[in-house]
Design an enzyme around this catalytic site. Sequence first.
Site, mmCIF file in Angstrom:
data_model
loop_
_atom_site.group_PDB
_atom_site.id
_atom_site.type_symbol
_atom_site.label_atom_id
_atom_site.label_comp_id
_atom_site.label_asym_id
_atom_site.label_seq_id
_atom_site.Cartn_x
_atom_site.Cartn_y
_atom_site.Cartn_z
ATOM 1 N N GLU A 47 -3.078 11.270 3.315
ATOM 2 C CA GLU A 47 -4.159 10.952 4.248
ATOM 3 C C GLU A 47 -4.345 12.117 5.205
ATOM 4 O O GLU A 47 -3.395 12.811 5.569
ATOM 5 C CB GLU A 47 -3.862 9.684 5.034
ATOM 6 C CG GLU A 47 -4.093 8.424 4.241
ATOM 7 C CD GLU A 47 -4.027 7.211 5.139
ATOM 8 O OE1 GLU A 47 -5.084 6.605 5.373
ATOM 9 O OE2 GLU A 47 -2.933 6.895 5.619
ATOM 10 N N GLU A 49 0.841 -1.188 0.000
ATOM 11 C CA GLU A 49 0.000 0.000 0.000
ATOM 12 C C GLU A 49 0.876 1.238 0.000
ATOM 13 O O GLU A 49 1.860 1.323 0.751
ATOM 14 C CB GLU A 49 -0.909 -0.001 1.232
ATOM 15 C CG GLU A 49 -1.784 1.237 1.355
ATOM 16 C CD GLU A 49 -2.721 1.156 2.560
ATOM 17 O OE1 GLU A 49 -3.062 0.037 2.974
ATOM 18 O OE2 GLU A 49 -3.105 2.219 3.086
#
Length: 288
Positions: free
Chosen positions: A167, A162
């Site tokens: 974020e 990932e």
Amino acid sequence: MELGPLALMLLVLTTCGDSEIQEPPRMAEEKPVPPTAEDVFADDFWDTAELVWNDEFDGDALVGDNWIFETGSHGWGNNELQNYVVDDNVEVSNGTLKLIAKKEKSGTADYTSTRLNSKKTFRYGRMEIRAKIPEHKGNGIWPALWMLGSDIKTVGWPACGEIDIMEYVSFDPNKMHFSIHSTANNHVKGTQITSGPLTLDTIEEEFHNYGVLWTDKYLKFYIDDMDNVKLSFLRPATYNEDNWPFSKPFYFLMNIAVGGNWGGLEGVDDAIFPATMEVDYVRVYQVK
């Protein structure tokens, strides 16, 4: 990150979903020759990178060949509260894509949102997304711009790898995070590779470029300019699929989660809805 980014885990611990996950149909994968013969550490290495794929979000609708909706309200392994739905929570207008989280009943969920996956996959390159985070009004949302290994359905998370390009959690305004996850390095073990919170005072008011420079030897994350690198992860000297699952195709994801193990740490303020993340473009450059 304390509780991790939008990290997918197989079965119960997966943000990409559980048995309900829908595997996006893939277009022909980009498989450029790995740049092992090139000096990827040279100052001018990225100067010759060419634009090979992009979506500028012009017009008034999503380009169907580029994106697929991923749907569901099963919590995504993070106890998230939204139901990801098709069409109703996206808008393309004035040159940007709007992803919208809403306070509305949908099945068993009290919120709706959107999760988009790219149909095409990529291996190596400069991956850049220009976006503006929702206006800060309170706690409870968890927007993300990220990538997953396209073999997620066969090997699961975290083996697929990932790459978290951006974020944000609204209980911690004016900050963002870069992270990577693998079998060896992930938030479940407390061994994730992360920038931690990076201060970006205008993240909710202005567009910024969030990017990663990805070669067979490193991942380097930057804000706005390629020279503004905030997190570097070098391929380990002794590497394998556990500590470096980054030599294969990945696809893009864009979404706004509501609540969840990280996004909901300080609750959800219903006054923040609707919450809209705008994306100006997604671009992939590669050195041929």
